[in-house]
Design an enzyme around this catalytic site. Sequence first.
Site, PDB file in Angstrom:
ATOM      1  N   GLU A 119      -6.555  18.141   5.514  1.00  0.00           N
ATOM      2  CA  GLU A 119      -5.271  17.736   6.080  1.00  0.00           C
ATOM      3  C   GLU A 119      -4.204  17.861   4.993  1.00  0.00           C
ATOM      4  OE1 GLU A 119      -4.700  13.464   6.999  1.00  0.00           O
ATOM      5  OE2 GLU A 119      -3.986  14.171   8.942  1.00  0.00           O
TER       6      GLU A 119
ATOM      7  N   LYS B  12       0.951  -5.259   9.160  1.00  0.00           N
ATOM      8  CA  LYS B  12       1.257  -4.903   7.765  1.00  0.00           C
ATOM      9  C   LYS B  12       1.786  -3.467   7.788  1.00  0.00           C
ATOM     10  CE  LYS B  12       0.167  -3.033   4.364  1.00  0.00           C
ATOM     11  NZ  LYS B  12       1.007  -1.985   3.708  1.00  0.00           N
TER      12      LYS B  12
ATOM     13  N   GLU C  41      -7.758   5.366  13.131  1.00  0.00           N
ATOM     14  CA  GLU C  41      -7.134   6.643  13.470  1.00  0.00           C
ATOM     15  C   GLU C  41      -6.778   7.299  12.142  1.00  0.00           C
ATOM     16  OE1 GLU C  41      -5.099   9.293  13.592  1.00  0.00           O
ATOM     17  OE2 GLU C  41      -3.374   8.314  14.513  1.00  0.00           O
TER      18      GLU C  41
ATOM     19  N   CYS D 216      -0.474  12.911  12.152  1.00  0.00           N
ATOM     20  CA  CYS D 216      -1.942  12.884  12.208  1.00  0.00           C
ATOM     21  C   CYS D 216      -2.462  13.966  13.145  1.00  0.00           C
ATOM     22  CB  CYS D 216      -2.426  11.512  12.642  1.00  0.00           C
ATOM     23  SG  CYS D 216      -1.526  10.859  14.050  1.00  0.00           S
TER      24      CYS D 216
HETATM   25  P1  NAI Z   1      -2.944   5.153   3.180  1.00  0.00           P
HETATM   26  O1  NAI Z   1      -4.156   5.226   4.028  1.00  0.00           O
HETATM   27  O2  NAI Z   1      -3.094   4.720   1.761  1.00  0.00           O
HETATM   28  O3  NAI Z   1      -1.865   4.137   3.850  1.00  0.00           O
HETATM   29  C1  NAI Z   1      -1.812   3.779   5.215  1.00  0.00           C
HETATM   30  C2  NAI Z   1      -1.646   2.257   5.344  1.00  0.00           C
HETATM   31  O4  NAI Z   1      -2.786   1.628   4.763  1.00  0.00           O
HETATM   32  C3  NAI Z   1      -0.425   1.681   4.610  1.00  0.00           C
HETATM   33  O5  NAI Z   1       0.101   0.592   5.338  1.00  0.00           O
HETATM   34  C4  NAI Z   1      -1.035   1.196   3.312  1.00  0.00           C
HETATM   35  O6  NAI Z   1      -0.287   0.151   2.734  1.00  0.00           O
HETATM   36  C5  NAI Z   1      -2.377   0.680   3.782  1.00  0.00           C
HETATM   37  N1  NAI Z   1      -3.391   0.604   2.719  1.00  0.00           N
HETATM   38  C6  NAI Z   1      -3.513   1.387   1.626  1.00  0.00           C
HETATM   39  N2  NAI Z   1      -4.551   0.984   0.855  1.00  0.00           N
HETATM   40  C7  NAI Z   1      -5.111  -0.073   1.510  1.00  0.00           C
HETATM   41  C8  NAI Z   1      -6.222  -0.923   1.234  1.00  0.00           C
HETATM   42  N3  NAI Z   1      -6.952  -0.795   0.123  1.00  0.00           N
HETATM   43  N4  NAI Z   1      -6.519  -1.894   2.123  1.00  0.00           N
HETATM   44  C9  NAI Z   1      -5.803  -2.046   3.246  1.00  0.00           C
HETATM   45  N5  NAI Z   1      -4.719  -1.287   3.558  1.00  0.00           N
HETATM   46  C10 NAI Z   1      -4.382  -0.317   2.695  1.00  0.00           C
HETATM   47  O7  NAI Z   1      -2.233   6.557   3.243  1.00  0.00           O
HETATM   48  P2  NAI Z   1      -1.097   7.131   2.267  1.00  0.00           P
HETATM   49  O8  NAI Z   1      -1.447   6.826   0.841  1.00  0.00           O
HETATM   50  O9  NAI Z   1       0.193   6.649   2.759  1.00  0.00           O
HETATM   51  O10 NAI Z   1      -1.228   8.696   2.540  1.00  0.00           O
HETATM   52  C11 NAI Z   1      -2.277   9.461   1.934  1.00  0.00           C
HETATM   53  C12 NAI Z   1      -2.788  10.492   2.900  1.00  0.00           C
HETATM   54  O11 NAI Z   1      -3.372   9.858   4.035  1.00  0.00           O
HETATM   55  C13 NAI Z   1      -1.736  11.418   3.494  1.00  0.00           C
HETATM   56  O12 NAI Z   1      -1.469  12.497   2.646  1.00  0.00           O
HETATM   57  C14 NAI Z   1      -2.375  11.829   4.786  1.00  0.00           C
HETATM   58  O13 NAI Z   1      -3.263  12.906   4.571  1.00  0.00           O
HETATM   59  C15 NAI Z   1      -3.177  10.627   5.208  1.00  0.00           C
HETATM   60  N6  NAI Z   1      -2.451   9.809   6.210  1.00  0.00           N
HETATM   61  C16 NAI Z   1      -2.785   9.918   7.524  1.00  0.00           C
HETATM   62  C17 NAI Z   1      -2.059   9.232   8.467  1.00  0.00           C
HETATM   63  C18 NAI Z   1      -2.356   9.337   9.910  1.00  0.00           C
HETATM   64  O14 NAI Z   1      -1.450   9.318  10.717  1.00  0.00           O
HETATM   65  N7  NAI Z   1      -3.606   9.393  10.300  1.00  0.00           N
HETATM   66  C19 NAI Z   1      -0.913   8.394   8.114  1.00  0.00           C
HETATM   67  C20 NAI Z   1      -0.680   8.301   6.686  1.00  0.00           C
HETATM   68  C21 NAI Z   1      -1.427   9.002   5.801  1.00  0.00           C
END
Ligand code: NAI
Length: 486
Positions: free
Chosen positions: A388, A181, A256, A290
């Site tokens: 972050e 996904k 992660e 990250c």
């Molecule tokens: P997010 O955690 O919401 O999204 C990451 C993935 O999870 C996407 O594919 C999203 O569709 C999915 N997702 C979101 N809600 C979900 C749920 N309830 N159940 C299952 N999957 C779900 O992160 P977002 O909103 O893109 O970014 C927010 C913050 O998260 C960023 O500002 C950053 O601080 C952090 N982040 C960290 C990342 C990393 O590499 N560790 C990558 C992206 C975001």
Amino acid sequence: MIHETAFSFDPGRVFIGGKWQAPANGRHLDLINPSDGSIICEIAAGDETDIGLAVASARAALDGEWGRMTAMERGRILTKIGQLVLDRVDDLALLEANDVGKPIKQGRNDAIALARYLEFYGGAADKIHGETIPYQNGYTVYTLREPHGVTGHIIPWNYPMQILGRSVGAALCMGNAAVLKPAEEACLTALAFAEIAAEAGLPEGALNVVPGLGETAGAALAAHPGVNHVSFTGSVGVGAMIQSFAAQNIVPVTLELGGKSPQLVFDDADVDAALPFLVNAGIQNAGQTCSAGSRILVQAGVYDQVLEKMSAAIAKLRTGPAVADLDVGPLISERQKAIVEGFLGQLEGSAFIAAQGQLAENVPIGGYYVPPTLVAGVEAKHVLAQQEIFGPVQVVIRFETEDEAVATANGTEYGLVAGLWTENGSRQMRLAKKLKAGQVFVNNYGAGGGVELPFGGVGKSGHGREKGFEALYGFSVLKTVAVRHG
Ligand code: NAI
Ligand code: MG
């Protein structure tokens, strides 16, 4: 836009059981180009029906051609996928430039890293094996490494190619069947990857790709009782939800969840050697990394020198549209830009902006640009030093003693990566042990780097390891067989 590349997939479809099909509910989402805010195309808004079909097709693959393949045959297909990725590096970089806002050369790096994952895991497929264990007389005991079964992969938008490479690559290597996904903000290279994998001969159902919203498609995948392992990269809050879904199904998860990774610069460091790493670790992918090494801890004796040199380097950096291929591209979204600007609005006490890069002339009005920014004089407990930011903002913190540096470095909820700049060999060894992180780089810093190097966090950065051989243990399950033969 896709027709400008060698790819022919329809971005409005999901890829299930080797076939491109319309999402079950017929709904779509707009995909935005962060460089100018324009709509690139519509993508499928997959939901639980599509996820159910994808999980069923993955299960069927395990019972079919994919499940019958030898490790050598799986390895050959992965290697072939890697070769095809290398042939399409420019096309993949263009997709990523439009979709993520990644400057072309950074997109090329990601595509090359994706190919490396496939080469690495292609080569590893027939080189991982169990053991025989000495036991009682009259017995032979051995272990088998078997796939979990269906693996779910929920990936973010910041490094779609690298993250799918490390996660799906390792899962397929061990003979799992994957349901991916991708993020709703950026999913074109995941779809392109599905096209390439099919072309390389990956049997139908071994990889399924369902774009859609996190709270619908993502949650359905994480909660699906037919999924035997979930790997997630993204925010801490969503990671916690994924772990609670997995708790209901009693399945393992790899999380992660980002970090606030420190780089420690001691008085005896080679500052000029450190400089490009100190700068790049914070601005690579506009800081949306990250493992961004964005917390720069500097000892008092070189503090002024480091600040001056970093300021000069950052002031020269140019920010603009991805296809202009400058140092820094836009952020992923209006929302991400607001988050980063919100942090910069919280400067207080001794913290101040020491330097800021430039915006290129005529950047499109609708793009999500924030120039790289260096914030100095930051107290260790300041919000900018704790949370972050996920934008091109580096904070500089001054320290006096080694003990203070370690306490500050370890003084956040995270623990993903740490960088250590010192010529003192004893200190290198001592601190490599003391730092709370899944990876420590000594006199270098590799944000996200190193296909061969196990990677993952401690604390709120998550748990489980991806990359390298270590990932293959996580993506498989050990069975012990005890044969009594007398
Ligand atoms: P997010 O955690 O919401 O999204 C990451 C993935 O999870 C996407 O594919 C999203 O569709 C999915 N997702 C979101 N809600 C979900 C749920 N309830 N159940 C299952 N999957 C779900 O992160 P977002 O909103 O893109 O970014 C927010 C913050 O998260 C960023 O500002 C950053 O601080 C952090 N982040 C960290 C990342 C990393 O590499 N560790 C990558 C992206 C975001
Ligand atoms: Mg989200």
